[in-house]
Structure formats: structure tokens, C-alpha cells
Design a protein around this motif. Sequence first.
Motif, PDB file in Angstrom:
ATOM      1  N   GLU A  48       0.686  -1.229  -0.046  1.00  0.00           N
ATOM      2  CA  GLU A  48      -0.020  -0.161   0.085  1.00  0.00           C
ATOM      3  C   GLU A  48       0.746   1.328  -0.025  1.00  0.00           C
ATOM      4  N   LYS A  49       1.947   1.230   0.189  1.00  0.00           N
ATOM      5  CA  LYS A  49       3.128   2.422   0.395  1.00  0.00           C
ATOM      6  C   LYS A  49       2.763   3.069  -0.785  1.00  0.00           C
ATOM      7  N   ALA A  50       3.193   2.627  -1.986  1.00  0.00           N
ATOM      8  CA  ALA A  50       2.918   3.427  -3.204  1.00  0.00           C
ATOM      9  C   ALA A  50       1.366   4.463  -3.353  1.00  0.00           C
ATOM     10  N   LEU A  51       0.503   3.983  -2.955  1.00  0.00           N
ATOM     11  CA  LEU A  51      -0.665   4.454  -3.057  1.00  0.00           C
ATOM     12  C   LEU A  51      -0.838   5.343  -1.886  1.00  0.00           C
ATOM     13  N   LEU A  52      -0.143   4.989  -0.897  1.00  0.00           N
ATOM     14  CA  LEU A  52      -0.309   6.072   0.262  1.00  0.00           C
ATOM     15  C   LEU A  52       0.232   7.362  -0.162  1.00  0.00           C
ATOM     16  N   ASN A  53       1.523   7.072  -0.924  1.00  0.00           N
ATOM     17  CA  ASN A  53       2.246   8.104  -1.580  1.00  0.00           C
ATOM     18  C   ASN A  53       1.550   8.855  -2.974  1.00  0.00           C
TER      19      ASN A  53
ATOM     20  N   LEU B 267      -7.937   6.451  -9.710  1.00  0.00           N
ATOM     21  CA  LEU B 267      -8.830   7.487  -9.932  1.00  0.00           C
ATOM     22  C   LEU B 267      -8.895   8.397  -9.048  1.00  0.00           C
ATOM     23  N   SER B 268      -8.947   8.035  -7.794  1.00  0.00           N
ATOM     24  CA  SER B 268      -9.194   8.582  -6.468  1.00  0.00           C
ATOM     25  C   SER B 268      -8.523   7.964  -5.368  1.00  0.00           C
ATOM     26  N   PHE B 269      -8.140   8.932  -4.292  1.00  0.00           N
ATOM     27  CA  PHE B 269      -7.569   8.191  -3.239  1.00  0.00           C
ATOM     28  C   PHE B 269      -8.397   8.631  -1.966  1.00  0.00           C
ATOM     29  N   GLY B 270      -8.195   7.720  -0.886  1.00  0.00           N
ATOM     30  CA  GLY B 270      -8.931   7.916   0.289  1.00  0.00           C
ATOM     31  C   GLY B 270     -10.370   7.321  -0.082  1.00  0.00           C
ATOM     32  N   ASP B 271     -11.444   8.228   0.610  1.00  0.00           N
ATOM     33  CA  ASP B 271     -12.951   7.623   0.283  1.00  0.00           C
ATOM     34  C   ASP B 271     -13.474   8.674  -0.759  1.00  0.00           C
ATOM     35  N   ALA B 272     -12.752   9.313  -1.555  1.00  0.00           N
ATOM     36  CA  ALA B 272     -13.289  10.127  -2.460  1.00  0.00           C
ATOM     37  C   ALA B 272     -14.232   9.112  -3.409  1.00  0.00           C
ATOM     38  N   ASN B 273     -15.269   9.652  -3.934  1.00  0.00           N
ATOM     39  CA  ASN B 273     -16.114   9.054  -4.984  1.00  0.00           C
ATOM     40  C   ASN B 273     -15.313   9.061  -6.419  1.00  0.00           C
ATOM     41  N   PRO B 274     -14.749   8.067  -7.081  1.00  0.00           N
ATOM     42  CA  PRO B 274     -14.046   7.860  -8.278  1.00  0.00           C
ATOM     43  C   PRO B 274     -14.421   8.937  -9.281  1.00  0.00           C
TER      44      PRO B 274
ATOM     45  N   ILE C 237       4.233  15.205  -8.962  1.00  0.00           N
ATOM     46  CA  ILE C 237       5.406  15.088  -8.048  1.00  0.00           C
ATOM     47  C   ILE C 237       5.377  13.658  -7.363  1.00  0.00           C
ATOM     48  N   PHE C 238       4.116  13.112  -7.238  1.00  0.00           N
ATOM     49  CA  PHE C 238       4.123  11.727  -6.890  1.00  0.00           C
ATOM     50  C   PHE C 238       4.131  10.833  -7.835  1.00  0.00           C
ATOM     51  N   HIS C 239       4.245  11.364  -9.251  1.00  0.00           N
ATOM     52  CA  HIS C 239       4.308  10.360 -10.315  1.00  0.00           C
ATOM     53  C   HIS C 239       5.165  10.869 -11.254  1.00  0.00           C
ATOM     54  N   PRO C 240       6.588  10.800 -10.908  1.00  0.00           N
ATOM     55  CA  PRO C 240       7.460  11.135 -11.885  1.00  0.00           C
ATOM     56  C   PRO C 240       7.796  10.390 -13.019  1.00  0.00           C
ATOM     57  N   GLU C 241       7.042   9.410 -13.524  1.00  0.00           N
ATOM     58  CA  GLU C 241       7.304   8.750 -14.630  1.00  0.00           C
ATOM     59  C   GLU C 241       6.639   9.463 -15.725  1.00  0.00           C
ATOM     60  N   GLY C 242       5.763  10.440 -15.345  1.00  0.00           N
ATOM     61  CA  GLY C 242       5.353  11.439 -16.519  1.00  0.00           C
ATOM     62  C   GLY C 242       6.278  12.458 -17.199  1.00  0.00           C
ATOM     63  N   ASP C 243       7.420  12.485 -16.545  1.00  0.00           N
ATOM     64  CA  ASP C 243       8.507  13.424 -17.119  1.00  0.00           C
ATOM     65  C   ASP C 243       9.298  12.597 -18.289  1.00  0.00           C
ATOM     66  N   TYR C 244       8.757  12.769 -19.498  1.00  0.00           N
ATOM     67  CA  TYR C 244       9.189  11.991 -20.766  1.00  0.00           C
ATOM     68  C   TYR C 244      10.195  12.736 -21.553  1.00  0.00           C
ATOM     69  N   LEU C 245      10.049  14.205 -21.332  1.00  0.00           N
ATOM     70  CA  LEU C 245      10.829  15.015 -22.578  1.00  0.00           C
ATOM     71  C   LEU C 245      12.000  15.477 -21.638  1.00  0.00           C
ATOM     72  N   LYS C 246      12.989  15.409 -22.751  1.00  0.00           N
ATOM     73  CA  LYS C 246      14.506  15.790 -22.071  1.00  0.00           C
ATOM     74  C   LYS C 246      14.985  16.664 -23.249  1.00  0.00           C
ATOM     75  N   SER C 247      15.601  17.827 -22.737  1.00  0.00           N
ATOM     76  CA  SER C 247      16.521  18.819 -23.822  1.00  0.00           C
ATOM     77  C   SER C 247      17.666  19.003 -22.775  1.00  0.00           C
ATOM     78  N   LEU C 248      18.951  18.956 -23.679  1.00  0.00           N
ATOM     79  CA  LEU C 248      20.042  19.662 -23.393  1.00  0.00           C
ATOM     80  C   LEU C 248      20.485  20.923 -24.413  1.00  0.00           C
ATOM     81  N   LEU C 249      20.867  21.948 -24.133  1.00  0.00           N
ATOM     82  CA  LEU C 249      21.452  23.045 -24.711  1.00  0.00           C
ATOM     83  C   LEU C 249      22.741  23.085 -24.516  1.00  0.00           C
ATOM     84  N   LEU C 250      23.565  22.783 -25.412  1.00  0.00           N
ATOM     85  CA  LEU C 250      25.054  22.655 -25.425  1.00  0.00           C
ATOM     86  C   LEU C 250      25.802  23.595 -26.101  1.00  0.00           C
ATOM     87  N   TYR C 251      27.155  23.866 -25.521  1.00  0.00           N
ATOM     88  CA  TYR C 251      27.876  25.000 -26.183  1.00  0.00           C
ATOM     89  C   TYR C 251      29.006  24.081 -26.536  1.00  0.00           C
ATOM     90  N   ILE C 252      29.113  24.005 -27.923  1.00  0.00           N
ATOM     91  CA  ILE C 252      30.420  23.118 -28.536  1.00  0.00           C
ATOM     92  C   ILE C 252      31.646  23.882 -28.677  1.00  0.00           C
TER      93      ILE C 252
END
Length: 387
Positions: free
Chosen positions: A12-17, A65-72, A371-386
Motif C-alpha cells: 500500500e506504500k505507493a498508493l499512500l504516496n 482515479l481517486s484516493f481515500g474515500d473520494a467517489n471516483p 510530483i507523486f508520479h515522476p514517470e510522467g517526465d518524458y521529454l528531455k532537452s540539453l542546450l550544449l555549447y560546443i
Amino acid sequence: MSNKIILKPGKEKALLNRHHWIFSGAIAESPSMLKGDILPVYSQQKVLLGHAYFNTKAKIFGRMLSFGDANPLQQLFVSLKAAIELREKFFTKETNAYRLVNGEGDFIPGLIIDRYQDGLVLQISTLGMEKLKSQVLEFLIKEIRPSFIYEKSTLPSRKEEGLGPVENLLYGELPEEIQISENGLKFLVSPKEGQKTGFFIDHREMRQQVRDLSKDKRVLNCFAYTGGFSVYAASGGAQQVDSVDISDAAMKMAQRNAHLNELSVPMKFYTEDVFEFLRRSSLDYDLIILDPPAFAKRQKDIIPGCRGYKDINRVTMQKIPPKSLLLTSSCSYFVDEELFQKVVFQAASEAKRQVRIIGRHRLAMDHPINIFHPEGDYLKSLLLYIE
């Protein structure tokens, strides 16, 4: 067996988070066949953790869809309303194309909605959300009164859920093209014919950065699609802007977008494979943008995908003049930021160039990451000085 889900001890730890995903290995008791059903989820101690929809066939067994006792269902509408209100805070007429709902980033797993002017394009990626589609539509029509709602659910992940691709007008009338405004610039979008929902909204802040950096520079936009970065670079006072994409239709649209903004900067459009262009060109540019499609769409694609990212970055770094800028991106969910940076490091090492990171991806505020679901961070960009 009762109509509820009971987790194994400690699971249950992940859902409590407040993490949205439940994997089959966490389940102690559940009904045998679930096809998008919404069920209450309990800990081993019989504490109600919330409600999720479940699909026995899927790799991710359940999504909250919902946490705790909220109606989904009530929570779904609360989350949709909150998503709309967040965008209303930040967007004006200068930008009328943005992501209205960003899946777990807006606490609504399986649903993406992009807004183009007064129309909506939605993507559904899960069976559970598919079963809620009629309620979502009813809410959107009532709250937003859009001119159209078009579904473009073509994500590969649907196959895992037992769903096929769907492209269908759900409401209103869909024009062939929509003219949108983004940071005061104009673009033509075709939800039906274009990639994803029609436009890569998630790179808005990076396009603005390119506009700020482009003055008096020779700019090359690779994997240019309909010329988003190109139009921004030209409007930022670039000396010259060249665009490359393998799609003839995309290059024609990019030219139309350039004309639409009445840009006087010299612009060339190459309908060509980017890998071949990078190898044959001298790459005599001051700023190069590499924004390829996802090279690793599945877990098993990670190694060949990273090889592709390394290849385009290495060739670019070998040829780009000293004291130039390279903006390199990856939208592959399976290649995280740390791995992507390692790949770019390997490319720099093999190219034998001194490279410094001077910027990272600027997240667009309509693409929030829960913030509780970091897997949503899919896009990465690096600005580089060559150097």
C-alpha cells in the motif's frame, strides 16, 4: 470473491504516496477477469486506499482515479475542472493551443486532451478511460462548449490494453486545418493528418528559447516537422534558417507556416532523411536543433534507440563549427534524463569535442508533472555549447 481489490502486505506504500499505478504483483485478492472496471482498493489491513480502474490484460493492472474515500467519478470531474482552471490562469489569446489534460500530471490516468483554438483533440490510452469516455465528453461539452472534439487514440500502448487505434470525430465539425496562435506566432494544424494530435505543444518553451538565441545566427532545424522551431528562429532575427524532415507533407506545411508569419529571413526546406543530411552536409551552422521522434517506443528499443541518439549527436558534434550551440532532445519515455545525458556524453567523447551543458529542458506549464508520479517526465532537452 468480493468485488474489491486487496493488496499484499506492505504494497500500500505507493498508493499512500499517491502514486497512480498498481502492478499485478501487488495484488493479494481480486476478481478473476477485469475489463476496465472501477473497484475499491484496500490494504491488507482492510483500509480503503481509494478507487482504480483495472484491466487484467494490461501490464499496469490498475490506475487510481481517486484516493481515500473520494467517489471516483466525482473525483474525475473535480480533476478535469482543476485542469481547465490551471490553464485559464496562464494562457491568453497570444497562445490558444495548449494541453488541457496531461494524464497523471492532472491526476487523470489514460487521458490526454489538447486544445487548438476552440476545438479539442483527445487521446485515450487505457481500457478504463475508454469506458469513461462518454462521461468525459459530456463534461467537456458542458464546460467548454468546443467547436469540435476529435479523438486520435493511436498510441502503441493501447495494444497492451486490448484496444485498437481509433480516429473519430466525436462532436461538432472538424475543419481540415486550424490556425493557432503561439506566443504571437501563427501555425496551421491538421489534427487528422498531423503527427500526435497535430502539433508538438510540449516544446513551446524551448521554441521560445530558440527565438531568444537566434539573432544573426545560421540555424538548422532537424526533424523539423511543420517548422515550429524554424518559424521561431526566423522571428528571432536569424540570418538563415534551414529545415530538414523526411516527410514531404510536413515540409510543405512548414513552408506555409513561414509564409503565414511573413518572415523575410532566407529559409530552405529539405525533404530528406535527417541521418543522410547530417552525413552529407558540412553543418556550417551556429545553432542546430535535433528534435527527433521517439527512437525507443518500447522497453526493448532502448539499446537501438540510444544508438540512434548517439549517432545523430556524434555526427553533428563532429562537424558543427567551434563556439556553436546544439539543442538536442529526446521524447522517449524509456530513455530517462540520466541515460540521455550519458548518450550525449558518449557522442561528445567520440566526436572529440569539448562540450558544456548551458541549459536543460524548460517544462511547459500545460504539461505538469505530478510530483507523486515522476514517470510522467518524458521529454528531455540539453542546450550544449560546443567548443
